[in-house]
Design an enzyme around this catalytic site. Structure first.
Site, PDB file in Angstrom:
ATOM      1  N   ARG A  46     -34.262  64.233 -11.075  1.00 18.62           N
ATOM      2  CA  ARG A  46     -33.029  63.462 -11.497  1.00 18.62           C
ATOM      3  C   ARG A  46     -33.340  62.655 -12.825  1.00 18.62           C
ATOM      4  NH1 ARG A  46     -32.371  62.344  -5.850  1.00 18.62           N
ATOM      5  NH2 ARG A  46     -33.191  60.286  -6.150  1.00 18.62           N
ATOM      6  N   LYS A 136     -18.134  51.044 -14.743  1.00 18.99           N
ATOM      7  CA  LYS A 136     -17.093  51.617 -14.449  1.00 18.99           C
ATOM      8  C   LYS A 136     -16.613  51.669 -12.956  1.00 18.99           C
ATOM      9  CE  LYS A 136     -16.861  55.843 -12.852  1.00 18.99           C
ATOM     10  NZ  LYS A 136     -17.103  57.378 -12.594  1.00 18.99           N
ATOM     11  N   LYS A 219      -9.689  54.782 -18.098  1.00 17.66           N
ATOM     12  CA  LYS A 219     -10.190  56.305 -17.885  1.00 17.66           C
ATOM     13  C   LYS A 219      -9.134  57.193 -16.892  1.00 17.66           C
ATOM     14  CE  LYS A 219     -14.236  59.058 -16.333  1.00 17.66           C
ATOM     15  NZ  LYS A 219     -15.498  58.926 -16.384  1.00 17.66           N
TER      16      LYS A 219
END
Ligand code: 5MM
Length: 340
Positions: A46, A136, A219
């Site tokens: 990752r 976010k 968003k």
């Protein structure tokens, strides 16, 4: 709350010709993405994949900010530079996903509520220290028979506004993401109706929670027919309906709108963004905050092999550049075939 700092960061996030890379896949989601390319999801794989994205040569020309996951914001390049510092040096704003996922909403079958408010103030302080300047939180609204309920929309909008207030208190720009999923069989009209209800409720809650609109980014999903709908929406229909819906609900004080791609193909998402950016006189910047639409081609080209590292970067650069062009309406379908 430092209003001018919030405004400056929000403006940088939606700067001309640039957009956001959503690389905040949680451990479960990145595993699904890696499964598709038959790569084992280890911490090192990752890290390597995120390094591939962040160190893509020339990427700062098209990418204004990166949303990271908790694990990623604590990781480093192979040369030992923490990712947030690496990005900041390039002029890319580091961001962090702070929600803890959409969980089943008790008593409301088929609906979810996003969790993560407990301890959020302390986590935000820590993320700011690590270099994050925006955050976010994603609320998920599904369309189906009898859903979404009014209650689920309100509960999710309330949580989004509480999150946004905590972010601004810590001088972190909140990305407010209420996603109406495109997984169903619904029409574009039904998507517009639900997106109308969601955006209207979200902005009511943001006002009630005294959110400084100049210091946030929205968003949203685009207004589009569900993937299983037999009736497909044309790019023009998507662009027109999305702008119509946003104009009804998003105050001009909001500096920018950065769309999610939501399962559209990269070419579809880029075409829609480009078309919308040909509209004149819009009060906000129309940008992108794509996950899959920016990463799908890069993931496939890389496929977990070190020999393909730069092939993966080439694909990421290509889609970032095409979306950068879409920011001023300059992308045409087919351009992706010639673009290197
Ligand atoms: C990149 O995917 C994000 C994280 O998903 P999970 O929390 O489920 O792991 C996701 O929130 C993303 O930021 C947005 O949905 C936009 O991504 P897409 O792929 O829809 O553009």
């Amino acid at each position: 709350m430092n209003r001018s700092e919030l405004e400056a960061v929000a403006a940088a996030m939606v700067a001309r010709d640039k957009g956001l890379l959503a690389a905040d896949e949680s451990t479960g989601t990145i595993k699904k993405r890696f499964d598709q390319i038959h790569v084992e999801s280890t911490e090192e794989q990752r890290r390597t994949y995120r390094e591939l994205l962040f160190t893509t040569p020339g990427i700062a020309q098209w990418i204004s900010g990166v949303i990271m996951f908790d694990e990623t914001i604590r990781q480093k390049t192979r040369d030992g530079v923490p990712f947030p510092q690496y990005l900041t040096k390039l002029g890319i704003v580091p961001g962090i996903k702070v929600d803890e996922g959409a969980k089943p909403l008790a008593q409301f079958p088929g609906e979810t509520i996003t969790e993560g408010l407990d301890g959020l103030r302390e986590r935000l302080i820590d993320y700011h220290r690590l270099g994050a300047r925006f955050a976010k939180w994603r609320a998920v609204i599904d369309i189906g028979e009898g859903i979404p309920s009014r209650f689920a929309i309100e509960a999710n909008a309330h949580a989004l506004a509480r999150y946004a207030a905590l972010c601004q208190e810590q001088d972190i720009v909140p990305i407010v993401e209420p996603e109406v999923l495109m997984d169903g069989a619904h029409t574009l009209e039904r998507c517009e109706q639900v997106t109308d209800a969601v955006l209207s409720t979200v902005f009511d809650q943001l006002a009630a929670h005294r959110i400084y609109l100049e210091g946030m980014i929205l968003k949203p999903n685009m207004v589009i027919a569900g993937k299983k709908s037999p009736v497909r929406s044309s790019p023009e229909q998507v662009a027109t309906a999305t702008i119509r819906c946003l104009k009804r609900h998003v105050p001009a004080a909001v500096p920018g709108i950065a769309f999610l791609s939501g399962g559209q193909t990269p070419a579809e998402a880029t075409t829609h963004l480009s078309l919308m950016n040909r509209s004149k006189g819009l009060p906000w910047q129309l940008s992108f905050s794509y996950g899959r639409a920016l990463q799908d081609a890069a993931l496939a080209a890389w496929s977990g092999k070190s020999a393909n590292f730069s092939a993966g970067q080439k694909e990421f650069h290509k889609w970032a550049r095409l979306n950068g062009m879409a920011r001023s309406g300059g992308f045409q379908p087919g351009m992706e075939q010639q673009a290197a």
